[in-house]
Motif scaffolding. Structure first.
Motif, short mmCIF file in Angstrom:
data_model
loop_
_atom_site.label_atom_id
_atom_site.label_comp_id
_atom_site.label_asym_id
_atom_site.label_seq_id
_atom_site.Cartn_x
_atom_site.Cartn_y
_atom_site.Cartn_z
N VAL A 1 38.84 -0.19 89.46
CA VAL A 1 39.88 0.37 88.58
C VAL A 1 41.16 0.60 89.39
CG1 VAL A 1 40.44 2.14 86.89
CG2 VAL A 1 38.04 1.57 87.33
N GLY A 2 42.12 -0.29 89.25
CA GLY A 2 43.38 -0.13 89.96
C GLY A 2 44.16 1.09 89.51
N ALA A 3 43.98 1.48 88.25
CA ALA A 3 44.74 2.60 87.70
C ALA A 3 44.45 3.92 88.41
CB ALA A 3 44.44 2.75 86.21
N LEU A 4 43.33 4.02 89.11
CA LEU A 4 43.02 5.27 89.81
C LEU A 4 44.14 5.66 90.76
CD1 LEU A 4 39.25 4.80 90.77
CD2 LEU A 4 40.21 5.91 88.74
N THR A 5 44.80 4.66 91.35
CA THR A 5 45.85 4.95 92.32
C THR A 5 47.22 4.44 91.92
OG1 THR A 5 45.18 2.95 93.55
CG2 THR A 5 44.28 5.06 94.30
N HIS A 6 47.30 3.34 91.16
CA HIS A 6 48.64 2.81 90.89
C HIS A 6 49.29 3.38 89.64
CE1 HIS A 6 47.75 0.17 87.50
NE2 HIS A 6 46.87 -0.52 88.17
N SER A 7 48.55 4.06 88.79
CA SER A 7 49.13 4.58 87.55
C SER A 7 48.82 6.06 87.33
CB SER A 7 48.62 3.77 86.35
OG SER A 7 48.97 2.42 86.46
N VAL A 8 48.50 6.76 88.38
CA VAL A 8 48.05 8.14 88.23
C VAL A 8 49.25 9.08 88.06
CG1 VAL A 8 48.08 8.71 90.70
CG2 VAL A 8 46.42 9.83 89.19
N ASP B 1 27.52 -12.31 98.44
CA ASP B 1 26.96 -10.97 98.36
C ASP B 1 27.36 -10.26 97.06
OD1 ASP B 1 25.83 -10.88 101.11
OD2 ASP B 1 27.94 -11.11 101.65
N THR B 2 28.60 -10.46 96.64
CA THR B 2 29.12 -9.86 95.41
C THR B 2 29.88 -10.90 94.62
OG1 THR B 2 29.35 -7.66 96.43
CG2 THR B 2 30.64 -8.07 94.45
N ILE B 3 29.69 -10.89 93.31
CA ILE B 3 30.46 -11.76 92.44
C ILE B 3 31.27 -10.88 91.49
CG2 ILE B 3 28.54 -12.03 90.80
CD1 ILE B 3 29.57 -14.95 90.40
N MET B 4 32.58 -11.13 91.44
CA MET B 4 33.46 -10.35 90.59
C MET B 4 33.73 -11.12 89.31
SD MET B 4 37.46 -9.26 91.01
CE MET B 4 37.26 -8.20 92.44
N LEU B 5 33.40 -10.52 88.18
CA LEU B 5 33.67 -11.10 86.87
C LEU B 5 35.02 -10.54 86.41
CD1 LEU B 5 30.11 -10.72 85.29
CD2 LEU B 5 30.99 -12.55 86.75
N ASP B 6 36.04 -11.37 86.49
CA ASP B 6 37.40 -10.89 86.29
C ASP B 6 37.89 -11.14 84.86
OD1 ASP B 6 39.87 -9.77 87.28
OD2 ASP B 6 40.71 -11.79 87.22
N ASN B 7 38.28 -10.06 84.19
CA ASN B 7 38.81 -10.14 82.83
C ASN B 7 37.84 -10.80 81.85
OD1 ASN B 7 41.57 -8.93 82.80
ND2 ASN B 7 41.91 -10.44 84.42
N PHE B 8 36.57 -10.49 81.98
CA PHE B 8 35.55 -10.99 81.06
C PHE B 8 35.47 -10.05 79.85
CE2 PHE B 8 34.65 -13.93 84.15
CZ PHE B 8 33.41 -14.55 84.07
N GLY B 9 35.22 -10.61 78.68
CA GLY B 9 34.90 -9.79 77.52
C GLY B 9 33.50 -9.22 77.65
N ALA C 1 32.79 -5.80 87.85
CA ALA C 1 33.69 -6.08 86.74
C ALA C 1 35.07 -5.58 87.09
CB ALA C 1 33.20 -5.40 85.46
N SER C 2 36.08 -6.39 86.75
CA SER C 2 37.45 -6.02 87.05
C SER C 2 38.37 -6.55 85.96
CB SER C 2 37.88 -6.60 88.41
OG SER C 2 39.19 -6.23 88.74
N GLY C 3 39.46 -5.84 85.71
CA GLY C 3 40.43 -6.29 84.73
C GLY C 3 40.18 -5.69 83.36
N GLY C 4 41.24 -5.21 82.73
CA GLY C 4 41.11 -4.63 81.39
C GLY C 4 40.34 -3.34 81.34
N VAL C 5 40.28 -2.63 82.48
CA VAL C 5 39.50 -1.40 82.54
C VAL C 5 40.41 -0.19 82.31
CG1 VAL C 5 37.95 0.02 83.92
CG2 VAL C 5 37.96 -2.46 84.23
N ASN C 6 40.06 0.61 81.33
CA ASN C 6 40.74 1.88 81.11
C ASN C 6 39.71 2.87 80.56
OD1 ASN C 6 40.70 1.61 78.14
ND2 ASN C 6 42.26 0.03 78.48
N LEU C 7 40.12 4.08 80.29
CA LEU C 7 39.16 5.08 79.85
C LEU C 7 38.55 4.77 78.49
CD1 LEU C 7 40.91 8.34 81.11
CD2 LEU C 7 38.65 7.51 81.80
N ASP C 8 39.24 3.97 77.70
CA ASP C 8 38.70 3.59 76.39
C ASP C 8 37.66 2.49 76.49
OD1 ASP C 8 40.31 5.42 75.01
OD2 ASP C 8 41.99 4.01 74.91
N THR C 9 37.74 1.68 77.56
CA THR C 9 36.85 0.52 77.68
C THR C 9 35.76 0.66 78.73
OG1 THR C 9 38.31 -0.58 79.31
CG2 THR C 9 38.74 -1.01 76.97
N VAL C 10 35.93 1.60 79.69
CA VAL C 10 35.05 1.60 80.85
C VAL C 10 33.60 1.90 80.49
CG1 VAL C 10 35.42 4.05 81.45
CG2 VAL C 10 34.88 2.38 83.25
N GLY C 11 33.36 2.73 79.48
CA GLY C 11 31.98 3.04 79.09
C GLY C 11 31.25 1.81 78.59
#
Length: 287
Positions: free
Chosen positions: A266-273, A217-225, A244-254
């Motif tokens: 985005v794990g940072a929403l809760t683990h690094s807030v 149903d869903t395919i996760m592309l992990d740490n892809f450029g 998409a997952s991995g390497g996501v931050n406010l500089d890269t998400v767009g």
């Protein structure tokens, strides 16, 4: 999505109150007359997005149901520094006892909502949805997930019980007997409830077709450029939801969103807030 129920709310807040004042509030009970009344305003020290109004109110209600709480800014609304977000009024000892717990929850939840809103703003105009992960504070997931929703984000699976999500270690075990990824996943499909969702993580482009062949149903592309994300989206071609997952931050998400993926976790929403700076100010001359 798992909504916050009154029972969950009271259980979490009561545990925090018990931790904070297991034998009462020695300071207030020593300094403050039992008959004293107080009114206080929840005030923003910085701009943000409101979350945790019900949790804030519960902290005061569970200490003393005579405390009146008015939420001025609704959850999900943006506010500026200096804005009054809520007010409380009632027995002063109880107001002071509940203050820290009410603030702790609301500051953290508003911090999550505010950060989530920044991510959501950063992908505006694309098809991508911002979602959270299971990287939450133990015991507080239901609150933190609510805060993500208040910030305009979406929730991933709430727990391990909610969906089948095969990651690299799962696939390594599944194929240890020499089975192909496709055959292993097809066997998984046979064992799954018909209502369950199947998501599979891949970390190389050559894994995409074998995984899709199993009807995921869903395919996760992990740490892809970015180039590989674009290629992966083209390969999937609508046959599954692309995350998409991995390497996501406010500089890269767009830029990640512009590759055409459907979901960005985005794990940072809760683990690094960072908790938002809010204060409870006693109003001079209050009741």
């Amino acid at each position: 999505m798992t909504a916050l129920t009154p029972a969950q709310l009271d259980r979490i807040v009561q545990a925090a109150l018990d931790e904070d004042a297991p034998w009462g509030d020695l300071t207030s009970e020593t300094l403050i007359p039992a008959t004293a009344q107080a009114r206080a305003d929840l005030v923003a020290r910085e701009p943000g997005v409101m979350s945790g109004g019900a949790v804030f109110a519960a902290a005061f209600r569970l200490v003393d149901p005579r405390i009146a709480v008015e939420q001025v800014v609704p959850d999900g609304a943006r506010f500026n520094a200096g804005d009054r977000l809520a007010s409380v009024a009632g027995p002063a000892r109880a107001v002071l006892r509940a203050e820290r717990i009410g603030l702790n929850f609301t500051q953290r939840m508003s911090g999550i909502a505010t950060l989530t809103a920044r991510y959501v703003d950063a992908v505006a105009g694309t098809r991508a949805r911002i979602v959270d992960t299971r990287k939450t504070t133990p015991g507080l997931r239901v609150l933190e997930r609510q805060a993500v929703r208040d910030g305009g984000g979406r929730n991933h699976r709430f727990s391990l019980s909610d969906a089948v999500m095969a990651k690299d270690n799962h696939l390594a075990v599944l194929t240890a007997d020499g089975s192909s990824v496709t055959d292993a996943l097809l066997a998984v499909r046979e064992r799954m409830p018909h209502t369950a969702h199947l998501e599979v993580e891949v970390d190389r482009l050559d894994q995409v077709e074998p995984v899709l062949a199993a009807g995921v149903d869903t395919i996760m592309l992990d740490n892809f450029g970015l180039d590989d994300l674009r290629t992966g989206v083209a390969l999937v071609d609508g046959r599954a939801v692309v995350e998409a997952s991995g390497g996501v931050n406010l500089d890269t998400v767009g830029a990640i969103a512009e590759t055409g993926v459907d979901v960005i976790s985005v794990g940072a929403l809760t683990h690094s807030v960072r908790s938002l700076d809010l204060g409870l100010d006693v109003v001079v001359g209050g009741p």
